[in-house]
Write a protein that holds these residues in place. Structure first.
Motif, PDB file in Angstrom:
ATOM      1  N   GLY A 256       0.750  -1.192  -0.036  1.00  0.00           N
ATOM      2  CA  GLY A 256      -0.095   0.116   0.126  1.00  0.00           C
ATOM      3  C   GLY A 256       0.764   1.404   0.027  1.00  0.00           C
ATOM      4  N   ASP A 257       0.257   2.463  -0.317  1.00  0.00           N
ATOM      5  CA  ASP A 257       0.823   3.771  -0.459  1.00  0.00           C
ATOM      6  C   ASP A 257       1.342   4.065   1.004  1.00  0.00           C
ATOM      7  OD1 ASP A 257      -1.631   4.324   0.405  1.00  0.00           O
ATOM      8  OD2 ASP A 257      -2.127   5.914  -1.360  1.00  0.00           O
ATOM      9  N   ALA A 258       0.653   3.635   2.039  1.00  0.00           N
ATOM     10  CA  ALA A 258       1.285   4.253   3.328  1.00  0.00           C
ATOM     11  C   ALA A 258       2.445   3.315   3.683  1.00  0.00           C
ATOM     12  CB  ALA A 258       0.187   4.046   4.354  1.00  0.00           C
ATOM     13  N   ALA A 259       2.329   2.098   3.477  1.00  0.00           N
ATOM     14  CA  ALA A 259       3.582   1.316   3.608  1.00  0.00           C
ATOM     15  C   ALA A 259       4.889   1.519   2.960  1.00  0.00           C
ATOM     16  CB  ALA A 259       3.253  -0.261   3.482  1.00  0.00           C
ATOM     17  N   ASN A 260       4.658   1.831   1.631  1.00  0.00           N
ATOM     18  CA  ASN A 260       5.678   2.385   0.896  1.00  0.00           C
ATOM     19  C   ASN A 260       6.351   3.609   1.238  1.00  0.00           C
ATOM     20  OD1 ASN A 260       6.523   0.684  -1.835  1.00  0.00           O
ATOM     21  ND2 ASN A 260       4.180   0.840  -1.444  1.00  0.00           N
ATOM     22  N   ALA A 261       5.236   4.515   1.804  1.00  0.00           N
ATOM     23  CA  ALA A 261       5.967   5.978   2.250  1.00  0.00           C
ATOM     24  C   ALA A 261       6.653   5.388   3.683  1.00  0.00           C
ATOM     25  CB  ALA A 261       4.940   6.789   2.837  1.00  0.00           C
ATOM     26  N   GLN A 262       6.131   4.754   4.434  1.00  0.00           N
ATOM     27  CA  GLN A 262       6.863   4.176   5.726  1.00  0.00           C
ATOM     28  C   GLN A 262       8.326   3.353   5.386  1.00  0.00           C
ATOM     29  OE1 GLN A 262       5.622   0.986   8.243  1.00  0.00           O
ATOM     30  NE2 GLN A 262       5.709   2.190   9.979  1.00  0.00           N
ATOM     31  N   ALA A 263       8.243   2.602   4.454  1.00  0.00           N
ATOM     32  CA  ALA A 263       9.432   1.833   4.184  1.00  0.00           C
ATOM     33  C   ALA A 263      10.623   3.058   3.492  1.00  0.00           C
ATOM     34  CB  ALA A 263       9.215   0.980   2.852  1.00  0.00           C
ATOM     35  N   LEU A 264      10.295   3.948   2.747  1.00  0.00           N
ATOM     36  CA  LEU A 264      11.292   5.141   2.395  1.00  0.00           C
ATOM     37  C   LEU A 264      11.573   5.690   3.177  1.00  0.00           C
ATOM     38  CD1 LEU A 264       8.944   5.832  -0.888  1.00  0.00           C
ATOM     39  CD2 LEU A 264      11.291   5.011  -0.960  1.00  0.00           C
ATOM     40  N   ASP A 265      10.935   6.160   4.283  1.00  0.00           N
ATOM     41  CA  ASP A 265      11.071   6.957   5.459  1.00  0.00           C
ATOM     42  C   ASP A 265      12.336   6.205   6.185  1.00  0.00           C
ATOM     43  OD1 ASP A 265       9.562   8.931   4.827  1.00  0.00           O
ATOM     44  OD2 ASP A 265       8.200   8.304   6.266  1.00  0.00           O
ATOM     45  N   ALA A 266      12.140   4.947   6.463  1.00  0.00           N
ATOM     46  CA  ALA A 266      12.918   4.095   7.308  1.00  0.00           C
ATOM     47  C   ALA A 266      14.184   3.794   6.412  1.00  0.00           C
ATOM     48  CB  ALA A 266      12.364   2.915   7.500  1.00  0.00           C
ATOM     49  N   ILE A 267      14.235   3.727   5.229  1.00  0.00           N
ATOM     50  CA  ILE A 267      15.561   3.499   4.483  1.00  0.00           C
ATOM     51  C   ILE A 267      16.165   4.633   4.515  1.00  0.00           C
ATOM     52  CG2 ILE A 267      16.447   3.141   2.123  1.00  0.00           C
ATOM     53  CD1 ILE A 267      14.025   1.181   1.781  1.00  0.00           C
ATOM     54  N   GLY A 268      15.481   5.969   4.482  1.00  0.00           N
ATOM     55  CA  GLY A 268      16.242   7.486   4.428  1.00  0.00           C
ATOM     56  C   GLY A 268      16.910   7.546   5.612  1.00  0.00           C
ATOM     57  N   GLU A 269      16.463   6.979   6.763  1.00  0.00           N
ATOM     58  CA  GLU A 269      16.988   7.244   8.132  1.00  0.00           C
ATOM     59  C   GLU A 269      18.009   6.261   8.064  1.00  0.00           C
ATOM     60  OE1 GLU A 269      15.986   7.051  12.587  1.00  0.00           O
ATOM     61  OE2 GLU A 269      14.540   8.099  11.243  1.00  0.00           O
ATOM     62  N   LEU A 270      17.857   4.879   7.943  1.00  0.00           N
ATOM     63  CA  LEU A 270      18.973   3.922   7.948  1.00  0.00           C
ATOM     64  C   LEU A 270      20.304   4.187   6.914  1.00  0.00           C
ATOM     65  CD1 LEU A 270      16.676   0.840   7.907  1.00  0.00           C
ATOM     66  CD2 LEU A 270      17.987   1.606   9.781  1.00  0.00           C
ATOM     67  N   ALA A 271      19.929   4.719   5.819  1.00  0.00           N
ATOM     68  CA  ALA A 271      21.097   5.058   4.868  1.00  0.00           C
ATOM     69  C   ALA A 271      21.948   5.992   5.400  1.00  0.00           C
ATOM     70  CB  ALA A 271      20.699   5.259   3.554  1.00  0.00           C
ATOM     71  N   GLY A 272      21.641   7.017   6.509  1.00  0.00           N
ATOM     72  CA  GLY A 272      22.254   7.845   6.910  1.00  0.00           C
ATOM     73  C   GLY A 272      23.439   7.330   7.918  1.00  0.00           C
ATOM     74  N   THR A 273      23.137   6.088   8.378  1.00  0.00           N
ATOM     75  CA  THR A 273      23.985   5.577   9.478  1.00  0.00           C
ATOM     76  C   THR A 273      24.960   4.285   8.707  1.00  0.00           C
ATOM     77  OG1 THR A 273      22.347   5.824  11.033  1.00  0.00           O
ATOM     78  CG2 THR A 273      23.886   4.017  11.534  1.00  0.00           C
ATOM     79  N   TYR A 274      23.954   3.659   7.773  1.00  0.00           N
ATOM     80  CA  TYR A 274      24.740   2.490   7.342  1.00  0.00           C
ATOM     81  C   TYR A 274      25.231   2.854   5.905  1.00  0.00           C
ATOM     82  CZ  TYR A 274      22.886   0.481  11.361  1.00  0.00           C
ATOM     83  OH  TYR A 274      22.510   0.245  12.722  1.00  0.00           O
ATOM     84  N   LYS A 275      26.485   3.286   5.643  1.00  0.00           N
ATOM     85  CA  LYS A 275      27.104   3.686   4.411  1.00  0.00           C
ATOM     86  C   LYS A 275      27.199   2.585   3.492  1.00  0.00           C
ATOM     87  CE  LYS A 275      27.093   7.975   6.071  1.00  0.00           C
ATOM     88  NZ  LYS A 275      26.034   9.189   5.631  1.00  0.00           N
ATOM     89  N   GLY A 276      27.790   2.880   2.261  1.00  0.00           N
ATOM     90  CA  GLY A 276      28.114   1.886   1.233  1.00  0.00           C
ATOM     91  C   GLY A 276      27.127   1.370   0.515  1.00  0.00           C
ATOM     92  N   ASP A 277      27.181   0.275  -0.207  1.00  0.00           N
ATOM     93  CA  ASP A 277      26.496  -0.290  -1.431  1.00  0.00           C
ATOM     94  C   ASP A 277      25.640  -1.483  -0.525  1.00  0.00           C
ATOM     95  OD1 ASP A 277      25.412  -1.242  -3.422  1.00  0.00           O
ATOM     96  OD2 ASP A 277      27.091  -2.569  -4.109  1.00  0.00           O
ATOM     97  N   ARG A 278      24.477  -0.824  -0.041  1.00  0.00           N
ATOM     98  CA  ARG A 278      23.694  -1.644   0.778  1.00  0.00           C
ATOM     99  C   ARG A 278      22.414  -2.226  -0.169  1.00  0.00           C
ATOM    100  NH1 ARG A 278      24.967  -2.799   6.216  1.00  0.00           N
ATOM    101  NH2 ARG A 278      26.668  -1.034   6.639  1.00  0.00           N
ATOM    102  N   ARG A 279      22.108  -1.670  -1.277  1.00  0.00           N
ATOM    103  CA  ARG A 279      21.053  -2.036  -2.298  1.00  0.00           C
ATOM    104  C   ARG A 279      19.816  -2.396  -1.245  1.00  0.00           C
ATOM    105  NH1 ARG A 279      24.737  -5.791  -6.179  1.00  0.00           N
ATOM    106  NH2 ARG A 279      26.484  -4.872  -6.129  1.00  0.00           N
TER     107      ARG A 279
END
Length: 551
Positions: A357-380
């Protein structure tokens, strides 16, 4: 932009003979295609294979062939493509689905009831009637099935049937009694028990399905091994040489290890654990090495953020158009999703988030945005399904190296249901493959078998046409989201391999990759969508060995 097709040249003659001398085999006289690093389709007419089952190089028509070979096969002009990779499937689910009651071909409740009765008669020694595949939308039922519907078919044994998407199940009265379900039953967080007149109807959605599952006798090891063997046979016959297994349990892993130990593991499995507990139990402190000559590796974890559209479990930003007051199920809150993702990422595991769903996708994108700030490199970072996306969120799929792991056949199967669930005004970001590519996301295609057939050519046809098997709607549904055939092929080969950190060994027919390839009955690059859908695999090769031939 459409990818171009170019002829893959020979290179320097000295280099050719230096490498060709190491070759043990040649498959020649083929109409070969592979997708290069630049996204262009490269053509060739011969494939040299070394003694380790890897590609030495491809050959163009004018290139000289080596004379001393262990084997030489005349491809008889057939089309050769890399082995296809299903970027999201459920291997054990496919095998069990083939061994248990399969309702996926039923078109009415009455037809399903007849099939349930027949299966019970044919399997008198089975304590439970277990099955999958019902779809109330396909039945034209305008409601979910109930325990009473199943009682009318089989009342003397417990019956438990999962919906086609695996996100809902219906139980008969005998199953409800064994599970201790009554009017006082309470759904766990992330689940729903359908009620009518203050009593359970027999329908359980998402997390609530565990209330019945706990009463079902677990399959024995021999049954699990048989299911896995059946799944491998089905996948290889469809031209699937590798799969991302989305939701591997500890029992599943044990089955695959047994197959590997016995030399019976043929399909390559890129495994994503079903949650953190099996991930840590199996892999421990990081992704496993490749096992069994590149046949098995656990690379990451699957986290489930919401349910499915068909059961109204997909988490939406606004109410379902056909069920006011319902917005689906948020299976993980923001903090838990980030915490689970962090626990996996801190040890180098890849994170794949199921979001429909669109709410779940928005939440997943938010989570990835935050995690990517901590866990650098090629995470895919992966988002699985990404079916219904708010158009405002589409550009975010181009950030942080996100992979949109999508299943083209869901669009053709779900079109009418999606229109009913959402209404026309909320479909602009639905199954938006073209928009995903334009946003900069990498696409990885699959089928979500056994929710859909594992047939990859149905997926290729859907991706390039957005028409269902009957050609509806003519010209395609939201045709601006169509892909070219080279783009779709890349999503089933090179890009699907990249999505699982496997591009160094599979996904293309470049030097050093495993010689996983198919010989087809037609040229899919010159075929219409209908012809692509009808494509048949004539031979499947894995690791330079022929593992299946059409009879």
């Amino acid at each position: 932009m459409a990818r171009r097709v170019r002829l893959l040249g020979a290179g320097a003659a000295a280099a050719l003979f230096a490498t060709a001398a190491l070759a043990d085999g040649l498959v020649d006289n083929v109409n070969g295609y592979t997708v290069g690093k630049d996204g262009e389709v490269e053509r060739f007419t011969g494939l040299l294979i070394d003694g380790e089952g890897k590609v030495v190089r491809t050959l163009a028509g004018k290139d000289k062939r080596p004379e001393k070979l262990d084997f030489r096969l005349d491809g008889q002009g057939r089309t050769m493509i890399p082995g296809l990779i299903d970027g999201h499937g459920h291997v054990m689910g496919l095998g069990f689905n083939a061994l248990q009651l399969d309702l996926s071909d039923t078109r009415s409740l009455a037809e399903a009831q007849d099939k349930i009765r027949q299966w019970a008669r044919d399997n008198p020694n089975q304590r439970w009637v277990i099955g999958r595949g019902w779809n109330q939308e396909r039945w034209g039922l305008a409601r979910f099935p109930t325990a009473a519907d199943l009682d009318a078919a089989v009342a003397d044994r417990p019956v438990w049937l999962m919906r086609v998407d695996g996100h809902a199940g219906v139980a008969n009265s005998a199953a409800l009694a064994l599970a201790g379900i009554n009017a006082k039953a309470v759904a766990p967080a992330g689940g729903r028990i359908e009620m009518a007149g203050g009593k359970p109807t027999g329908l359980f959605v998402d997390a609530a399905m565990a209330l019945i599952d706990k009463a079902v006798p677990p399959p024995q090891a021999i049954e699990r091994d048989l299911a896995f063997a059946k799944a491998q046979d089905m996948l290889i016959a469809e031209g699937i040489t590798a799969v991302a297994d989305m939701g591997t349990t500890a029992d599943d892993w044990a089955v695959m290890r047994r197959a590997g130990d016995m030399g019976r593991l043929r399909v390559r499995v890129i495994s994503y654990a079903y949650g953190i507990a099996p991930l840590i139990s199996i892999a421990g402190t990081g992704p496993t090495p490749w096992l069994y000559n590149g046949r098995l590796r656990m690379v990451g974890v699957k986290l489930i953020d919401d349910g499915a559209l068909g059961s109204r479990g997909a988490w939406l930003k606004a109410d379902y158009a056909d069920a006011p007051g319902q917005r689906g199920l948020a299976l993980l809150d923001d903090a838990k999703l980030k915490n689970l993702g962090s626990r996996a990422a801190m040890d180098g595991f890849q994170v794949a988030i199921h979001a429909i769903g669109d709410a779940a996708n928005a939440q997943a994108l938010d989570a990835i945005g935050e995690l990517a700030g901590t866990y650098k490199g090629d995470r895919r970072w992966r988002i699985e399904h990404a079916q219904i996306v708010d158009p405002a969120d589409l550009p975010r799929f181009g950030q942080h190296g996100i992979i949109a792991s999508m299943q083209p056949v869901h669009q053709t199967s779900d079109r009418l249901m999606a229109e009913a669930r959402l209404g026309p005004a909320r479909l602009a970001g639905a199954y938006a493959w073209g928009s995903m590519l334009k946003a900069g996301a990498k696409l990885a295609f699959g089928s979500d078998f056994p929710v859909e057939s594992p047939d990859p050519f149905a997926g290729l046809a859907a991706a390039i046409s957005r028409e269902d098997p009957s050609g509806q709607p003519p010209g395609g549904w939201m045709p601006e989201q169509k892909l070219t055939t080279p783009q779709a092929l890349a999503a089933f080969t090179r890009d699907a391999a990249f999505a699982g950190f496997a591009e160094d060994r599979i996904g293309s027919l470049e030097s050093g990759r495993y010689a996983d390839f198919l010989l087809l009955d037609r040229d899919i690059m010159a075929a219409s969508p209908a012809e692509v859908r009808a494509t048949r695999v004539m031979e499947t090769w894995i690791g330079g060995k022929r593992v299946w031939v059409r009879k």
